[in-house]
Scaffold this motif. Structure first.
Motif, short mmCIF file in Angstrom:
data_model
loop_
_atom_site.label_atom_id
_atom_site.label_comp_id
_atom_site.label_asym_id
_atom_site.label_seq_id
_atom_site.Cartn_x
_atom_site.Cartn_y
_atom_site.Cartn_z
N LEU A 194 -4.71 6.77 16.63
CA LEU A 194 -4.54 8.21 16.81
C LEU A 194 -4.49 8.44 18.31
O LEU A 194 -5.47 8.18 19.01
CB LEU A 194 -5.71 8.94 16.17
CG LEU A 194 -5.53 10.42 15.90
CD1 LEU A 194 -4.44 10.60 14.87
CD2 LEU A 194 -6.81 11.02 15.40
N LYS A 246 -8.69 7.44 18.48
CA LYS A 246 -9.37 6.77 17.38
C LYS A 246 -8.55 5.54 16.96
O LYS A 246 -7.33 5.55 17.04
CB LYS A 246 -9.49 7.72 16.19
CG LYS A 246 -10.73 7.49 15.37
CD LYS A 246 -10.95 8.62 14.42
CE LYS A 246 -12.12 9.48 14.80
NZ LYS A 246 -12.31 10.57 13.88
N TYR A 279 -8.15 2.91 13.66
CA TYR A 279 -8.50 2.60 12.27
C TYR A 279 -8.13 1.14 12.03
O TYR A 279 -6.98 0.83 11.73
CB TYR A 279 -7.73 3.49 11.30
CG TYR A 279 -8.00 4.96 11.45
CD1 TYR A 279 -8.95 5.59 10.67
CD2 TYR A 279 -7.29 5.71 12.37
CE1 TYR A 279 -9.19 6.94 10.80
CE2 TYR A 279 -7.54 7.07 12.52
CZ TYR A 279 -8.49 7.67 11.73
OH TYR A 279 -8.73 9.01 11.87
N MET A 338 2.49 14.57 13.42
CA MET A 338 1.46 15.06 14.33
C MET A 338 0.43 15.87 13.56
O MET A 338 0.72 16.46 12.54
CB MET A 338 2.06 15.92 15.42
CG MET A 338 2.83 15.12 16.43
SD MET A 338 3.21 16.07 17.88
CE MET A 338 1.60 16.24 18.64
N THR A 339 -0.77 15.87 14.07
CA THR A 339 -1.83 16.67 13.50
C THR A 339 -2.74 17.07 14.66
O THR A 339 -2.37 16.93 15.82
CB THR A 339 -2.57 15.86 12.41
OG1 THR A 339 -3.63 16.65 11.90
CG2 THR A 339 -3.15 14.56 12.94
N SER A 340 -3.91 17.59 14.34
CA SER A 340 -4.83 17.93 15.42
C SER A 340 -6.25 17.65 14.97
O SER A 340 -6.57 17.74 13.79
CB SER A 340 -4.67 19.39 15.84
OG SER A 340 -5.02 20.23 14.77
N ILE A 341 -7.09 17.29 15.92
CA ILE A 341 -8.51 17.10 15.62
C ILE A 341 -9.32 17.82 16.68
O ILE A 341 -8.79 18.19 17.74
CB ILE A 341 -8.91 15.61 15.58
CG1 ILE A 341 -8.65 14.95 16.92
CG2 ILE A 341 -8.21 14.87 14.48
CD1 ILE A 341 -9.34 13.62 17.06
N PHE A 342 -10.61 18.02 16.39
CA PHE A 342 -11.49 18.61 17.38
C PHE A 342 -12.24 17.48 18.07
O PHE A 342 -12.83 16.62 17.42
CB PHE A 342 -12.47 19.59 16.72
CG PHE A 342 -11.87 20.94 16.57
CD1 PHE A 342 -12.01 21.88 17.57
CD2 PHE A 342 -11.13 21.27 15.45
CE1 PHE A 342 -11.45 23.13 17.45
CE2 PHE A 342 -10.55 22.52 15.32
CZ PHE A 342 -10.72 23.46 16.34
N GLN A 399 -6.46 -0.02 8.51
CA GLN A 399 -5.10 0.43 8.22
C GLN A 399 -4.15 0.17 9.38
O GLN A 399 -2.99 0.55 9.33
CB GLN A 399 -5.09 1.92 7.91
CG GLN A 399 -5.80 2.29 6.64
CD GLN A 399 -7.19 2.82 6.90
OE1 GLN A 399 -7.72 2.69 7.99
NE2 GLN A 399 -7.79 3.40 5.89
N LEU A 425 -4.09 1.67 12.25
CA LEU A 425 -3.59 2.96 12.71
C LEU A 425 -4.23 3.32 14.04
O LEU A 425 -5.39 2.99 14.29
CB LEU A 425 -3.89 4.06 11.70
CG LEU A 425 -3.20 3.95 10.35
CD1 LEU A 425 -3.67 5.05 9.44
CD2 LEU A 425 -1.71 4.03 10.53
N LEU A 474 -0.25 10.12 14.94
CA LEU A 474 -0.73 8.93 14.23
C LEU A 474 0.35 7.86 14.32
O LEU A 474 1.50 8.10 13.98
CB LEU A 474 -1.03 9.29 12.78
CG LEU A 474 -1.83 8.29 11.98
CD1 LEU A 474 -3.22 8.15 12.55
CD2 LEU A 474 -1.89 8.70 10.54
#
Lengths: 121, 200
Positions: free
Chosen positions: B183, B174, B176, B1-5, B179, B181, B16
């Motif tokens: 999100l 998102k 990709y 896991m990550t974070s975006i604005f 790749q 991928l 992801l």
């Protein structure tokens, strides 16, 4: 962090690169965009960095502490936040820890941080 | 896991997911199988670790052995006619930014847990007023001489986690395409690098 995760986070490396590198103990001036209704203005928050958390990830944050009218104020900023306009490095400090929570219990002279002398060769 | 604005300046936690390329290994229809379905396979696997019958199955579709095989029943009408044996399905062809997907996975195993963690019981709620050492216990599990037994399905302590869990309405933030991928907002069941099934 997996390699795939870096693909997502690479998009924010530019946002990160435009700020000067700073550490715990440094005094910085953060220019924050503030929205009031439809108007937007910039507020400055100057203080000592007391920690940086989750470095080199999208979740990285830093905590800035200042003493305002005798009251300690701390703000936590995500480093990739779009509301940060600019960060100025005002003064580099010489400290022996990565997290300066001991500053919370001190005030006045005791809460001073020695300046780091940067030699230029 | 990550974070975006996000565009409106909000910090969104996101996951992801590597969604493809999947290979169609079987197409089922009403005439031969009694129902419509498409079988997708994902992830490379060594031939020496694959059972012989499965190798034959993959050979029929003209692909290399795959790790995970999942059947999608009664798929959407818009994909009808597009699916054929051996066709590779990429993330960018199926998913579009802004779509909502459901993720199905196996949740992390938690081991033997008490009723507070397992079923969300409140516990006793206090340590004083003569309370002894039973703060997280279930309390009474039934009445007395009637029914003189414990009802079936009474929620008790036991193995927790490791169940099939479906999380619905995750927004695709998102895609990709190169790749493969995706999100997606929020979290999906299971540990890192585990398999999830995405449904649109």
């Amino acid at each position: 962090m997996s390699d795939l995760m870096k693909i997502v986070e690479a998009e924010y490396s530019e946002a990160r690169a435009k700020f000067p590198s700073f550490k715990a103990g440094d005094t910085i001036n953060v220019h924050v965009r503030i929205k009031e209704g439809n108007k937007e203005r910039i507020q400055q928050f100057q203080g000592t960095v007391i920690q940086r958390k989750n470095p080199n990830s999208n979740g990285e944050t830093f905590t800035v502490r200042k003493v305002s009218n005798g009251v300690g104020v701390e703000r936590i900023f995500p480093i990739i936040s779009p509301s940060i306009e600019q960060i100025d490095l005002v003064r580099q400090g010489k400290v022996r820890r990565a997290r300066l929570f001991y500053l919370r219990g001190r005030q006045g002279k005791a809460a001073r941080i020695k300046e780091k002398i940067v030699h230029k060769h | 896991m990550t974070s975006i604005f996000s565009a409106d300046g909000r910090n969104v936690a996101c996951t992801l997911i590597e969604a493809g390329p999947c290979v169609v290994t079987q197409v089922k229809n009403v005439e031969t199988d009694g129902y419509n379905a498409v079988q997708l396979a994902f992830g490379e696997r060594k031939e020496k670790n694959t059972p012989k019958p499965l190798i034959g199955h993959f050979k029929k579709a003209g692909t290399t052995p795959k790790q995970k095989v999942v059947e999608f029943r009664d798929f959407r009408v818009e994909f009808e006619g597009q699916v054929e044996l051996g066709k590779s399905v990429k993330a960018g062809e199926v998913f579009v930014e802004g779509d909502f997907v459901d993720a199905i996975g196996t949740s992390k195993g938690k081991g033997f847990q008490g009723v507070v963690k397992r079923h969300g019981f409140g516990g006793v709620g206090g340590q004083t007023h003569g309370q002894h050492n039973r703060q997280r216990h279930p309390g009474s599990i039934g009445a007395c001489s009637w029914p003189s037994r414990v009802f079936k399905g009474m929620r008790m302590a036991g193995r927790t986690g490791g169940d099939r869990v479906k999380v619905i309405n995750l927004r695709i933030l998102k895609v990709y395409p190169e790749q493969n991928l995706l999100l997606v907002s929020g979290s999906v069941p299971g540990p890192k690098n585990s398999f999830v099934i995405l449904e649109k």
